[in-house]
Design an enzyme around this catalytic site. Sequence first.
Site, PDB file in Angstrom:
ATOM      1  N   THR A 156      34.355  36.723  44.528  1.00 49.45           N
ATOM      2  CA  THR A 156      35.477  37.349  44.396  1.00 49.45           C
ATOM      3  C   THR A 156      35.839  38.372  45.809  1.00 49.45           C
ATOM      4  O   THR A 156      36.154  38.028  46.666  1.00 49.45           O
ATOM      5  CB  THR A 156      35.810  38.116  43.263  1.00 49.45           C
ATOM      6  OG1 THR A 156      34.695  38.841  42.832  1.00 49.45           O
ATOM      7  CG2 THR A 156      36.023  37.193  42.163  1.00 49.45           C
ATOM      8  N   THR A 193      32.800  42.093  37.291  1.00 50.02           N
ATOM      9  CA  THR A 193      31.895  40.847  36.569  1.00 50.02           C
ATOM     10  C   THR A 193      30.833  40.495  37.356  1.00 50.02           C
ATOM     11  O   THR A 193      30.981  40.216  38.702  1.00 50.02           O
ATOM     12  CB  THR A 193      32.998  39.658  36.683  1.00 50.02           C
ATOM     13  OG1 THR A 193      34.002  40.001  35.818  1.00 50.02           O
ATOM     14  CG2 THR A 193      32.203  38.475  35.701  1.00 50.02           C
ATOM     15  N   GLU A 280      30.723  46.928  47.136  1.00 51.44           N
ATOM     16  CA  GLU A 280      32.106  47.245  47.544  1.00 51.44           C
ATOM     17  C   GLU A 280      31.806  48.466  48.414  1.00 51.44           C
ATOM     18  O   GLU A 280      31.713  49.379  47.949  1.00 51.44           O
ATOM     19  CB  GLU A 280      33.040  47.402  46.395  1.00 51.44           C
ATOM     20  CG  GLU A 280      33.516  45.966  46.003  1.00 51.44           C
ATOM     21  CD  GLU A 280      34.187  46.264  44.616  1.00 51.44           C
ATOM     22  OE1 GLU A 280      34.454  47.342  44.158  1.00 51.44           O
ATOM     23  OE2 GLU A 280      34.718  45.227  44.085  1.00 51.44           O
ATOM     24  N   ASN A 404      38.926  49.053  45.892  1.00 50.64           N
ATOM     25  CA  ASN A 404      39.502  49.029  44.598  1.00 50.64           C
ATOM     26  C   ASN A 404      40.598  49.662  44.156  1.00 50.64           C
ATOM     27  O   ASN A 404      41.349  49.288  43.327  1.00 50.64           O
ATOM     28  CB  ASN A 404      38.399  50.092  43.752  1.00 50.64           C
ATOM     29  CG  ASN A 404      36.987  49.360  43.644  1.00 50.64           C
ATOM     30  OD1 ASN A 404      37.259  48.109  42.779  1.00 50.64           O
ATOM     31  ND2 ASN A 404      35.871  49.397  44.058  1.00 50.64           N
TER      32      ASN A 404
END
Lengths: 409, 409
Positions: A156, A193, A280, A404
């Site tokens: 993702t 996830t 991230e 985010n």
Amino acid sequence: MADFSGTISGTAQPIAGIRLGTVAAGVRKPGRDDLVLVELAPGTRCAALFTRNAFCAAPVTVARESLAACDSLPRYLLINTGNANAGTGARGLADARACSEAVAAACDVHASTVLPFSTGVIGEHLPVSVITRAIPAARAALSAEGWAAAARGIMTTDTRPKLFSASVTCEGQVFHVTGMAKGAGMLRPDMATMLAYIATDAAVSQPLLQQILQNATDASFHRISVDGDTSTNDACVLMATGAAGNPELDSLDSPQAQALAEAVRDVCVSLAQGLVRDGEGASKFVSITVREGAYSSECLDVAFTIAHSPLVKTALFASDPNWGRLLAAIGRAGLPALDVNAVSLRLNGVLIAENGCRAASYTEEQGAAAMAAADIAIDIALARGDAEETVWTSDFSYDYVRINAEYRT
Amino acid sequence: MADFSGTISGTAQPIAGIRLGTVAAGVRKPGRDDLVLVELAPGTRCAALFTRNAFCAAPVTVARESLAACDSLPRYLLINTGNANAGTGARGLADARACSEAVAAACDVHASTVLPFSTGVIGEHLPVSVITRAIPAARAALSAEGWAAAARGIMTTDTRPKLFSASVTCEGQVFHVTGMAKGAGMLRPDMATMLAYIATDAAVSQPLLQQILQNATDASFHRISVDGDTSTNDACVLMATGAAGNPELDSLDSPQAQALAEAVRDVCVSLAQGLVRDGEGASKFVSITVREGAYSSECLDVAFTIAHSPLVKTALFASDPNWGRLLAAIGRAGLPALDVNAVSLRLNGVLIAENGCRAASYTEEQGAAAMAAADIAIDIALARGDAEETVWTSDFSYDYVRINAEYRT
């Protein structure tokens, strides 16, 4: 020391009995691989660990039920990105079951042998027809060589695939292990996830397989994430096809089982570290080792308190040897009767603090040089016992906020 | 309902018996007010709460010891910014004592009646001579009108002072309460030193004063920070000069004591909310109310899990009504047997989610409109009982990372 030899490799090795097919179904965005079908040869045993989040996603509920219903002998896994099918209520369960049924119909198996997995945005309904329409193409794409495409297909916000293989030889028996994982938000355990799929050609009893998976997860994915503090969709699956032809392993007491367990653990550790490195916005890879604790649990308390401190993480981003923030984090980890004057702290081997304050030998230049590295080892000695634990984390950057804040736009 | 009337004001009201002097000593940077001397009239009672961090700073240790030694009747508080005197070992203790002794000598009191407080960078030795040299000027500046200058003088990364007053009348007796606080890193409880100083002219016994402070703190500063999860230097002080001339209050049973307690609590809540509004990089003020819990503690568990989630905080920064992240945070708060289908969620009054998924009536436009406000009320009903708790937090922005990455440079 187990009597075996093993190697770990970033090049994926096919596992006899496992085929993977990846396609661009268009779940959320067109032209992006977002659907992976994994085929397991008949008789392949399966162990799994799922999120403990009370708001677990619909596919987690369905996969858990199906795994029980098929006696841990599934034939297919179906994994989509772009939509987590979480926070979707009763319709979400029906949608997950509809996807499993579509695979069952196309592949002529019972629906309870198809385990669904989803990752992506929470709270939107799964576009079932988009997925079911792509199942024939995914089936046509099935290949034993499909690992690399699948590892990319489950991504993702990951910027690169995580895929590792290991081989191990013990008492003349060779086992192969290959695993892939996704999850780029490991800066805190609730960030993303995490999905991981590991396969081996060994023949293993189901109870032993579950034990091997639990042990490997404790040493890897649970060292980048607080136990139990998981997202709505987290899942980790270990498949054993038995194609190696060995007599079925059923106890960790056997050397072959130990060798296999170590190979699975090595693959999981490599995957877990890969997740952190691709965290991230991550610009640093940080190993936090806490030694000389009275118990493992208190070593982990200290390590995770540091790993979760935004103040420490922003200092790491700034390459700032801000050991005061590290001492403050140790101090609030809740250790009973901690003697702060006995604690010592090293950054990449440089003694930074001891006796509750900066080491006499320490200079800011040493600290700055240590922190300039991309890989940072934080080493803390508590002087309370013999326990030792290591966890892995990354830093906290502008890009973390950007990724985010903009994820849904 | 207590029989009294009170008001709260952002304009500081002097407290008879308290004088404050603020100067630029040059602790870290020249030309910036960084040293505050607070003078307490003889007989002023004092209650205090300090950090529970095992790595507590030297001034915390000294202030705690002195408070006991002077029988909770201190005469002076000395507060410096720029240097926390934390992680400084035995020398740090000697430095803190040297500062107290310098005040004692200049003001002709015993050193045990001088409480030192420090905030700023951790791990550097306190520039004692810089501070002691400035004490005569701070003493010369003492004034009953000195609150506004002092509230600015204790700031570090704060962008504005926090200073509130309340007056209360009960049974013909008027009490005044004025408080100031600093601490801009309240996005997580480990982010900063929080210092708060509240004074009243009421005459109060020491045990009751401590109880009033504890209750007020539980309802305010502990609603923006997990209990016990504090920085190395946190301190909260309540002073009662007795200048109002009332018969000494010694029990919360009396209406006057209740009136005073509410006024102190109101000042502390205003200060706590002020800290959140001035949080490092904060662009949103967020109230999280968790209702219908079985216990207060589980309401707080849910509220703080949300308040500490970087995923939620970055979504708040993006004005993104990402209720999926809120549900995921509720789901991992550890509530036993949580029925996710009974939970409902409102953002600024708009029903967003119920029955474990998005509310049928909800539209993204409603959510976006609700989130566009600078003040966001998150309201969660658990349908498990009658308990209710509210905590306050802010969002997580680029500026948060910048402020904390650049703090030492």
